[in-house]
Design a protein around this motif. Structure first.
Motif, mmCIF file in Angstrom:
data_model
loop_
_atom_site.group_PDB
_atom_site.id
_atom_site.type_symbol
_atom_site.label_atom_id
_atom_site.label_comp_id
_atom_site.label_asym_id
_atom_site.label_seq_id
_atom_site.Cartn_x
_atom_site.Cartn_y
_atom_site.Cartn_z
ATOM 1 N N GLN A 148 0.852 -1.190 0.000
ATOM 2 C CA GLN A 148 0.000 0.000 0.000
ATOM 3 C C GLN A 148 0.889 1.242 0.000
ATOM 4 O O GLN A 148 2.076 1.182 0.356
ATOM 5 C CB GLN A 148 -0.929 -0.003 1.217
ATOM 6 C CG GLN A 148 -1.977 -1.108 1.167
ATOM 7 C CD GLN A 148 -2.919 -1.055 2.348
ATOM 8 O OE1 GLN A 148 -2.538 -1.359 3.470
ATOM 9 N NE2 GLN A 148 -4.174 -0.684 2.096
ATOM 10 N N SER A 149 0.320 2.380 -0.389
ATOM 11 C CA SER A 149 1.140 3.577 -0.582
ATOM 12 C C SER A 149 0.514 4.787 0.093
ATOM 13 O O SER A 149 -0.678 4.815 0.388
ATOM 14 C CB SER A 149 1.332 3.850 -2.075
ATOM 15 O OG SER A 149 0.097 3.868 -2.759
ATOM 16 N N PHE A 150 1.328 5.821 0.300
ATOM 17 C CA PHE A 150 0.877 7.079 0.890
ATOM 18 C C PHE A 150 1.768 8.201 0.367
ATOM 19 O O PHE A 150 2.762 7.956 -0.330
ATOM 20 C CB PHE A 150 0.894 7.015 2.414
ATOM 21 C CG PHE A 150 2.252 6.786 3.025
ATOM 22 C CD1 PHE A 150 3.025 7.848 3.474
ATOM 23 C CD2 PHE A 150 2.774 5.497 3.151
ATOM 24 C CE1 PHE A 150 4.280 7.640 4.039
ATOM 25 C CE2 PHE A 150 4.026 5.279 3.708
ATOM 26 C CZ PHE A 150 4.784 6.349 4.152
ATOM 27 N N GLY A 151 1.411 9.441 0.704
ATOM 28 C CA GLY A 151 2.181 10.599 0.266
ATOM 29 C C GLY A 151 1.696 11.217 -1.030
ATOM 30 O O GLY A 151 2.219 12.246 -1.480
ATOM 31 N N PHE A 152 0.641 10.638 -1.649
ATOM 32 C CA PHE A 152 0.194 11.119 -2.961
ATOM 33 C C PHE A 152 -0.558 12.447 -2.873
ATOM 34 O O PHE A 152 -0.657 13.162 -3.870
ATOM 35 C CB PHE A 152 -0.683 10.067 -3.652
ATOM 36 C CG PHE A 152 -1.715 9.446 -2.776
ATOM 37 C CD1 PHE A 152 -2.913 10.087 -2.523
ATOM 38 C CD2 PHE A 152 -1.490 8.212 -2.188
ATOM 39 C CE1 PHE A 152 -3.863 9.515 -1.706
ATOM 40 C CE2 PHE A 152 -2.437 7.623 -1.367
ATOM 41 C CZ PHE A 152 -3.631 8.279 -1.122
ATOM 42 N N GLN A 153 -1.098 12.794 -1.698
ATOM 43 C CA GLN A 153 -1.816 14.068 -1.585
ATOM 44 C C GLN A 153 -0.900 15.239 -1.919
ATOM 45 O O GLN A 153 -1.277 16.155 -2.651
ATOM 46 C CB GLN A 153 -2.396 14.237 -0.183
ATOM 47 C CG GLN A 153 -3.133 15.562 0.012
ATOM 48 C CD GLN A 153 -3.866 15.643 1.339
ATOM 49 O OE1 GLN A 153 -4.283 14.633 1.884
ATOM 50 N NE2 GLN A 153 -4.016 16.845 1.855
ATOM 51 N N ARG A 154 0.313 15.197 -1.407
ATOM 52 C CA ARG A 154 1.278 16.272 -1.672
ATOM 53 C C ARG A 154 1.626 16.329 -3.153
ATOM 54 O O ARG A 154 1.774 17.412 -3.740
ATOM 55 C CB ARG A 154 2.534 16.028 -0.828
ATOM 56 C CG ARG A 154 3.593 17.127 -0.920
ATOM 57 C CD ARG A 154 4.780 16.734 -0.052
ATOM 58 N NE ARG A 154 5.815 17.762 -0.073
ATOM 59 C CZ ARG A 154 6.999 17.612 0.493
ATOM 60 N NH1 ARG A 154 7.297 16.481 1.131
ATOM 61 N NH2 ARG A 154 7.899 18.587 0.437
ATOM 62 N N LEU A 155 1.738 15.177 -3.807
ATOM 63 C CA LEU A 155 2.098 15.129 -5.223
ATOM 64 C C LEU A 155 0.971 15.641 -6.108
ATOM 65 O O LEU A 155 1.216 16.273 -7.136
ATOM 66 C CB LEU A 155 2.453 13.687 -5.614
ATOM 67 C CG LEU A 155 3.569 13.011 -4.820
ATOM 68 C CD1 LEU A 155 3.857 11.625 -5.384
ATOM 69 C CD2 LEU A 155 4.833 13.863 -4.824
ATOM 70 N N LEU A 156 -0.269 15.356 -5.734
ATOM 71 C CA LEU A 156 -1.414 15.740 -6.554
ATOM 72 C C LEU A 156 -1.825 17.192 -6.351
ATOM 73 O O LEU A 156 -2.359 17.822 -7.268
ATOM 74 C CB LEU A 156 -2.605 14.828 -6.255
ATOM 75 C CG LEU A 156 -2.476 13.377 -6.722
ATOM 76 C CD1 LEU A 156 -3.634 12.548 -6.187
ATOM 77 C CD2 LEU A 156 -2.419 13.287 -8.248
ATOM 78 N N THR A 157 -1.618 17.726 -5.152
ATOM 79 C CA THR A 157 -2.117 19.071 -4.844
ATOM 80 C C THR A 157 -1.032 20.111 -4.686
ATOM 81 O O THR A 157 -1.310 21.313 -4.735
ATOM 82 C CB THR A 157 -2.945 19.045 -3.536
ATOM 83 O OG1 THR A 157 -2.062 18.764 -2.439
ATOM 84 C CG2 THR A 157 -4.023 17.979 -3.595
ATOM 85 N N GLY A 158 0.205 19.674 -4.452
ATOM 86 C CA GLY A 158 1.286 20.625 -4.234
ATOM 87 C C GLY A 158 1.320 21.188 -2.834
ATOM 88 O O GLY A 158 2.156 22.042 -2.526
ATOM 89 N N GLN A 159 0.440 20.702 -1.965
ATOM 90 C CA GLN A 159 0.374 21.216 -0.602
ATOM 91 C C GLN A 159 0.973 20.220 0.385
ATOM 92 O O GLN A 159 0.829 19.006 0.225
ATOM 93 C CB GLN A 159 -1.075 21.504 -0.199
ATOM 94 C CG GLN A 159 -1.707 22.645 -0.967
ATOM 95 C CD GLN A 159 -3.108 22.943 -0.474
ATOM 96 O OE1 GLN A 159 -3.808 22.041 -0.046
ATOM 97 N NE2 GLN A 159 -3.498 24.200 -0.518
ATOM 98 N N GLU A 160 1.617 20.755 1.418
ATOM 99 C CA GLU A 160 2.129 19.899 2.476
ATOM 100 C C GLU A 160 0.961 19.221 3.188
ATOM 101 O O GLU A 160 -0.057 19.844 3.459
ATOM 102 C CB GLU A 160 2.954 20.716 3.482
ATOM 103 C CG GLU A 160 4.255 21.272 2.920
ATOM 104 C CD GLU A 160 5.313 20.198 2.713
ATOM 105 O OE1 GLU A 160 5.100 19.059 3.190
ATOM 106 O OE2 GLU A 160 6.335 20.485 2.070
#
Length: 613
Positions: free
Chosen positions: A79-91
């Motif tokens: 399973q994976s995580f951290g994609f929110q930052r990649l998709l939105t540019g926000q921390e």
């Protein structure tokens, strides 16, 4: 080296959504991966210490924790995580807790972006994951928010109950010993069959001179309002205020699992909606009502972490109360009504989704056609009430769909004939009226008149295939404000203001789709969420599609509400045009995803209902 890459490729090949990539793409990805080992002893993993990347768990397990210290997800190998930052540019504000020694694959942003471009399935997977993760986070926040707190966190447990064969003396002793003013009544199987309160004992035992040995089932209240434990505090407060009850059993699978009292609710938040509505009910003049309603925008804006759907219900409940109070004041001024009548709400008020800038859509239904004097009475009454609503903040309808217009003051037979004509001879204007009149809810008067009308409309609409087809075509004709290359399509209000029309180009589409499924399925529900749920339960919509539309509705309401709060703070007029640059990067991303869902739902509705015409 080759062996190491092969082992990485094997893990990628077993992990979603990398399984959808070609072998060459996985090989390329494996060659770009950085491997990081994190120990359970360090407890927390700091994503900000690394360049933006997607984190794939090769071995081990981690937990994602919100700012409020709530568990959002527990993730394991593959399973994976951290994609929110990649998709939105926000921390991301989410913290990563290490619960097992873990081996993480760090996939750089450039590689992640390349894979999204080369694989539609890969891109869709992470966009859906983002929507789900955000939704979970919002729900986590809402559970502890004042008005949206779940009853399960507020109710009194365990519940003291009385059996229906107990004597009133035994029950009175039980209530006195436990210092409670009411309790649920259950049968031998533990299922709730009623409720007994101090008021019941005073009215039905003491006042009527009954014996203290009278069985409880002869004096208890049988028609009991209840809610399930997952309901929100606001729902309980509105229900208790509307029906004038002070005890609300919380029921699950017909068993009482908790009890909510009006005192419980009063202790929870700084502003009490029930108290505000009671002040409306006590207002003795139009001016007093106006003064109360002048406070509403500021009170709404200052709600503690409001949820947009609940805020809409609250605003609607307030205007329902204002309407009822105006009708009472009007009858005090013009005298009692000369025949049976019912005040109808249409459109957003009927769906319980009013905003701070909602206008009026209302009408009157009579038991029979009024004579000259009776018609004159109701003309005076309805004009006074509609004008009074405008004074209290609910704008007059530009299209004059109001009870003050004689076209919308009709007998039950006349209303039934009007709807039958719309259904049997559907024209563009009739289909346009559907968006307003087919969402109908009684506010005051003889509610049975409205119930009869609505039931007939639902029965007739279900078999009116041509009407449903035209309705589907109209729903599909509303274009979401997203053009080629996912660029925004902006509307203008004629005053040099441009933006996304969140009401007519987005929210209205969800309402249109839910309405079609409701009418075609013979569903009597009015609220959009309930219509979507019913469509899912009847098999008209898959669970995924129904939940996606419900999430779209929640997001769109939230954006509209936040937009109106900004305008309120700025002292500007309310509009439904939202400038994209006024939204955060995350909100813009979510809005684009929601509009994509709406476009797909429109295509589905058109295919199901309009293809034969």
């Amino acid at each position: 080296m080759t062996s190491g890459l092969e082992s990485i490729e094997a893990i990628l090949a077993a992990s979603l959504p990398f399984t959808d990539l070609s072998a060459d793409e996985r090989r390329f990805c494996a060659g770009q991966i950085q491997i990081v080992y994190v120990s359970r002893r360090q407890q927390w993993f700091d994503m900000t210490a690394h360049e933006p990347a997607l984190y794939l768990i090769a071995t081990g397990a981690i937990e994602l924790i919100s700012q409020e210290q709530k568990l959002l997800a527990r993730l394991e190998a593959q399973q994976s995580f951290g994609f929110q930052r990649l998709l939105t540019g926000q921390e991301s504000s989410v913290r990563v807790k290490v619960i097992e020694d873990s081996l993480l694959y760090l996939i750089p942003q450039s590689v992640f972006d390349r894979l999204r471009q080369s694989s539609r399935q890969f891109d869709q997977f992470y966009n859906q994951q983002l929507s789900e993760r955000v939704r979970v986070g919002e729900r986590s926040q809402q559970k502890s928010a004042g008005l949206s707190a779940r009853l399960s966190s507020l109710m009194s447990t365990p519940v003291i109950t009385a059996e229906d064969q107990m004597s009133v003396q035994a029950v009175a002793t039980l209530m006195s010993d436990n210092r409670i003013s009411g309790m649920p009544v259950v049968d031998g199987g533990g299922e709730m069959v009623g409720i007994i309160t101090d008021r019941d004992l005073r009215r039905r035992v003491v006042a009527e001179g009954r014996s203290l040995q009278t069985p409880l089932n002869q004096v208890m209240t049988r028609q009991v309002r209840t809610l399930p434990p997952q309901s929100a505090r606001l729902e309980a407060q509105l229900l208790m205020t509307e029906w004038g009850v002070h005890h609300l059993p919380v029921v699950e699978d017909r068993k009482v699992v908790g009890m909510i009292t009006s005192s419980d609710l009063l202790r929870q938040v700084h502003w009490d909606p029930a108290h505000f509505i009671k002040s409306i009910n006590r207002s003795d003049s139009l001016e007093a009502l106006r003064q109360q309603m002048d406070r509403l925008p500021k009170l709404i804006r200052n709600l503690d972490q409001p949820a947009s759907g609940f805020t809409s219900r609250l605003i609607t409940a307030v205007y329902d109360a204002v309407t009822r109070r105006l009708l009472i004041l009007a009858q005090q001024q013009f005298g009692p009504a000369p025949l049976r009548w019912c005040w109808l709400s249409f459109g957003s008020q009927a769906r319980r989704e009013m905003g701070l800038n909602s206008d009026q859509d209302n009408g009157l239904v009579f038991e029979r056609e009024p004579n000259g004097a009776e018609a004159e009475y109701f003309e005076r009454l309805s004009t006074w009430v509609c004008d009074g609503l405008a004074v209290c903040g609910q704008r007059l309808c530009d299209g004059e769909i109001m009870a003050s217009n004689s076209k919308w003051r009709l007998s039950l037979n006349q209303w039934q004939g009007q709807f039958a004509n719309w259904l049997e001879n559907p024209e563009p204007k009739a289909v346009m009226h559907c968006a307003i009149f087919f969402d109908m809810r009684p506010i005051e008067g003889e509610l049975q008149l409205a119930s009869q009308l609505h039931q007939q409309v639902v029965e007739q609409a279900k078999v009116s295939e041509r009407f449903l087809a035209l309705l589907a075509q109209q729903a599909a004709s509303r274009q979401p404000p997203l053009g080629l290359f996912r660029r925004w399509v902006l509307d203008s209000d004629g005053q040099q203001h441009k933006g996304i029309d969140i009401k007519h180009r987005a929210l209205a589409i969800v309402n249109d789709i839910a309405r079609i499924y409701a009418l075609s399925g013979g569903c009597e529900a009015i609220e959009t969420e309930l219509r979507l749920k019913a469509a899912m339960e009847r098999g008209q919509l898959t669970r995924v599609d129904a939940l996606n539309l419900a999430d779209c509705l929640s997001l769109l309401r939230k954006l509209k509400y936040e937009h109106h709060c900004r305008q309120l703070a700025e002292g500007s007029d309310y509009t439904n045009l939202i400038e994209p640059k006024a939204l955060s990067q995350l909100s813009r991303h979510q809005l684009k995803q929601a509009l994509k869902v709406l476009a797909e739902a429109q295509d589905s509705v058109k295919f199901k209902f309009a293809r034969q015409f």
